[in-house]
Design an enzyme around this catalytic site. Structure first.
Site, PDB file in Angstrom:
ATOM      1  N   TYR A 138       0.823  -1.209   0.000  1.00  0.00           N
ATOM      2  CA  TYR A 138       0.000   0.000   0.000  1.00  0.00           C
ATOM      3  C   TYR A 138       0.858   1.262   0.000  1.00  0.00           C
ATOM      4  O   TYR A 138       0.484   2.299   0.539  1.00  0.00           O
ATOM      5  CB  TYR A 138      -0.943   0.020   1.216  1.00  0.00           C
ATOM      6  CG  TYR A 138      -1.935  -1.136   1.286  1.00  0.00           C
ATOM      7  CD1 TYR A 138      -2.060  -2.051   0.246  1.00  0.00           C
ATOM      8  CD2 TYR A 138      -2.746  -1.301   2.393  1.00  0.00           C
ATOM      9  CE1 TYR A 138      -2.960  -3.105   0.317  1.00  0.00           C
ATOM     10  CE2 TYR A 138      -3.657  -2.355   2.475  1.00  0.00           C
ATOM     11  CZ  TYR A 138      -3.750  -3.260   1.434  1.00  0.00           C
ATOM     12  OH  TYR A 138      -4.654  -4.296   1.521  1.00  0.00           O
ATOM     13  N   LYS A 189       5.351 -13.948   1.761  1.00  0.00           N
ATOM     14  CA  LYS A 189       5.153 -14.819   0.602  1.00  0.00           C
ATOM     15  C   LYS A 189       6.460 -14.734  -0.167  1.00  0.00           C
ATOM     16  O   LYS A 189       6.492 -14.446  -1.362  1.00  0.00           O
ATOM     17  CB  LYS A 189       3.945 -14.312  -0.202  1.00  0.00           C
ATOM     18  CG  LYS A 189       3.518 -15.210  -1.337  1.00  0.00           C
ATOM     19  CD  LYS A 189       2.923 -16.525  -0.899  1.00  0.00           C
ATOM     20  CE  LYS A 189       2.668 -17.398  -2.128  1.00  0.00           C
ATOM     21  NZ  LYS A 189       2.270 -18.766  -1.782  1.00  0.00           N
ATOM     22  N   ASP A 222      -0.365 -18.002   2.679  1.00  0.00           N
ATOM     23  CA  ASP A 222      -1.465 -18.910   2.329  1.00  0.00           C
ATOM     24  C   ASP A 222      -1.578 -20.036   3.354  1.00  0.00           C
ATOM     25  O   ASP A 222      -2.669 -20.343   3.857  1.00  0.00           O
ATOM     26  CB  ASP A 222      -1.307 -19.453   0.893  1.00  0.00           C
ATOM     27  CG  ASP A 222       0.140 -19.798   0.516  1.00  0.00           C
ATOM     28  OD1 ASP A 222       1.031 -19.638   1.377  1.00  0.00           O
ATOM     29  OD2 ASP A 222       0.368 -20.224  -0.629  1.00  0.00           O
ATOM     30  N   ASP A 246      -3.790  -7.256   6.451  1.00  0.00           N
ATOM     31  CA  ASP A 246      -5.144  -6.772   6.191  1.00  0.00           C
ATOM     32  C   ASP A 246      -6.070  -7.978   5.994  1.00  0.00           C
ATOM     33  O   ASP A 246      -7.132  -8.093   6.625  1.00  0.00           O
ATOM     34  CB  ASP A 246      -5.112  -5.882   4.938  1.00  0.00           C
ATOM     35  CG  ASP A 246      -6.434  -5.170   4.672  1.00  0.00           C
ATOM     36  OD1 ASP A 246      -7.387  -5.377   5.441  1.00  0.00           O
ATOM     37  OD2 ASP A 246      -6.496  -4.414   3.688  1.00  0.00           O
ATOM     38  N   ASP A 250      -9.052  -9.762   8.764  1.00  0.00           N
ATOM     39  CA  ASP A 250     -10.478 -10.000   8.499  1.00  0.00           C
ATOM     40  C   ASP A 250     -10.820 -11.460   8.794  1.00  0.00           C
ATOM     41  O   ASP A 250     -11.860 -11.766   9.383  1.00  0.00           O
ATOM     42  CB  ASP A 250     -10.842  -9.672   7.039  1.00  0.00           C
ATOM     43  CG  ASP A 250     -11.242  -8.204   6.835  1.00  0.00           C
ATOM     44  OD1 ASP A 250     -10.683  -7.348   7.546  1.00  0.00           O
ATOM     45  OD2 ASP A 250     -12.098  -7.921   5.975  1.00  0.00           O
TER      46      ASP A 250
HETATM   47 MN    MN Z   1      -9.280  -4.424   5.783  1.00  0.00          MN
END
Ligand code: MN
Ligand code: NAD
Length: 358
Positions: A138, A189, A222, A246, A250
């Site tokens: 980001y 990763k 993963d 992020d 969630d």
């Molecule tokens: Mn989020």
């Protein structure tokens, strides 16, 4: 009496609904504690402000926020205004403008809540995810060219710097050391992303070497997602990049019952700038205006804000009040399988705070 100046930004969608509820609960916490008071200023920034002014916040928005002790935030996101505008010009503008490089996301299963993981598995959830919050995927670096042509290209460049990785790694190690299990899982990763994340691995290895008492392991993101579901008890503190954390957070909130519970702190550990506290969810278009948004994420982040402001006992009381309400299981919003409104949950937590003080 200690005074804490709070900037409240509801933002979009259910953001203002949960921030309003959160401020009521925080007022109640302060009232029950003679030691401190809040001085709150609300800012109507967000997508409606954008429709009026062409900006998500005023040009001097950061300067207006700078004098506050903390920012209490809702969410951004609008059906008409593109996400890259709503997100970048308000929430990310604040996070990056104030160098809130450490994003902390705790997850535990609150009493009485039945999450998607079975009994002991769900009960074993006790995680803190540390998200690199200033660069990585980001960073905002990239571009588009040759619009509309077959050779059109769009690029987002993930940027990792030695300094950026080092400071978040140190933050995560320090945090992991404060937790009983002293365990850190470093997520990347770096098998596929072979430049930035290999730098990440090298820098993190150097930092971790300064913490011999920590148990450290490495996971690819993963496999980490699977491990959180299959072996939640094996996870404690997690360090991950901006994008990976992020997504994992969630997942973490969903494992703990609902996206509506997740809370986060965007911290500038240097304390030169105000830090920002928010639920992890977005503007939730599907339930806006229905009065059923789950306010627990907002309350939880309120507790994190209290802790940050040096009011740890008040933070504990607030978490206990939240837990006493969820434990009863009778006043829960629909996302947790109940039929209560935002207001009813808010009233119940306020009543629990009063009761605890009576
Ligand atoms: Mn989020
Ligand atoms: P979302 O979090 O808004 O919603 C996902 C699902 O979770 C929806 O079904 C929603 O109803 C439910 N949900 C979320 N919060 C809830 C709550 N408090 N109580 C009950 N249910 C809740 O994610 P999305 O749909 O992917 O994104 C919608 C908009 O929000 C987009 O514009 C996105 O960019 C934005 N967004 C903003 C932030 C932020 O401001 N920090 C974070 C995520 C998404």
């Amino acid at each position: 009496m200690r005074k804490h100046r709070i900037a409240a930004i509801g933002g979009d969608g259910i953001g203002p609904e949960v921030v309003q509820a959160g401020l009521r609960v925080l007022e109640a916490v302060a009232k029950a504690d003679a030691g401190f008071a809040f001085e709150t200023t609300s800012f109507d920034w967000g997508s409606d402000y954008y429709r009026r002014t062409g900006r998500m916040m005023p040009e001097d928005g950061l300067a207006q926020l700078a004098p506050f002790d903390a920012i209490f935030f809702g969410a951004v996101g609008d059906k008409e205004i593109p996400d890259h505008i709503t997100l970048w010009d308000l929430r990310l503008a604040i996070c990056q403008g104030f160098d809130q490089y450490a994003n902390v996301r705790p997850t535990t299963l609150l009493p009485g809540i039945v999450g998607p993981l079975k009994d002991e598995l769900g009960a074993a959830i006790d995680w803190v995810i540390v998200r690199e919050n200033s660069e990585g995927e980001y960073a905002g670096v990239g571009g588009r060219a040759h619009r509309g042509l077959p050779l059109e290209v769009g690029m987002d460049v993930a940027v990792f710097t030695r300094g950026g990785v080092e400071r978040i790694a140190r933050f995560a190690c320090d945090l992991a050391m404060t937790r009983p299990r002293r365990k850190l899982t470093v997520v990347t990763k770096s098998n596929a992303q072979r430049h930035g994340l290999v730098l990440w691995d090298e820098v993190v290895a150097g930092v971790v070497a300064d913490y011999p008492e920590l148990t450290v392991d490495k996971m690819l993101v993963d496999a980490m997602a699977a491990r959180m579901v299959v072996k939640p008890g094996s996870v404690d503190t997690v360090l991950a990049t901006n994008l990976h954390a992020d997504i994992l957070s969630d997942l973490a909130s969903a494992c703990a019952g609902s996206l509506g519970i997740g809370a986060t702190a965007n911290l500038d550990p240097s304390r030169k700038n105000p830090s920002m506290f928010e639920p992890i969810h977005g503007s939730a278009f599907d339930i806006v205006g229905k009065g059923i948004a789950n306010p627990l994420g907002s309350f939880w982040t309120g507790a994190m804000m209290l802790e940050h402001l040096g009011e740890a006992p008040a933070a504990k009381r607030l978490m206990a009040a939240i837990a006493s309400v969820t434990a009863k299981g009778t006043v829960l919003t629909p996302d947790l399988g109940g039929s209560a409104t935002t207001d009813q949950v808010t009233e119940a937590v306020i009543a629990a705070l009063r009761g605890a003080n009576a």
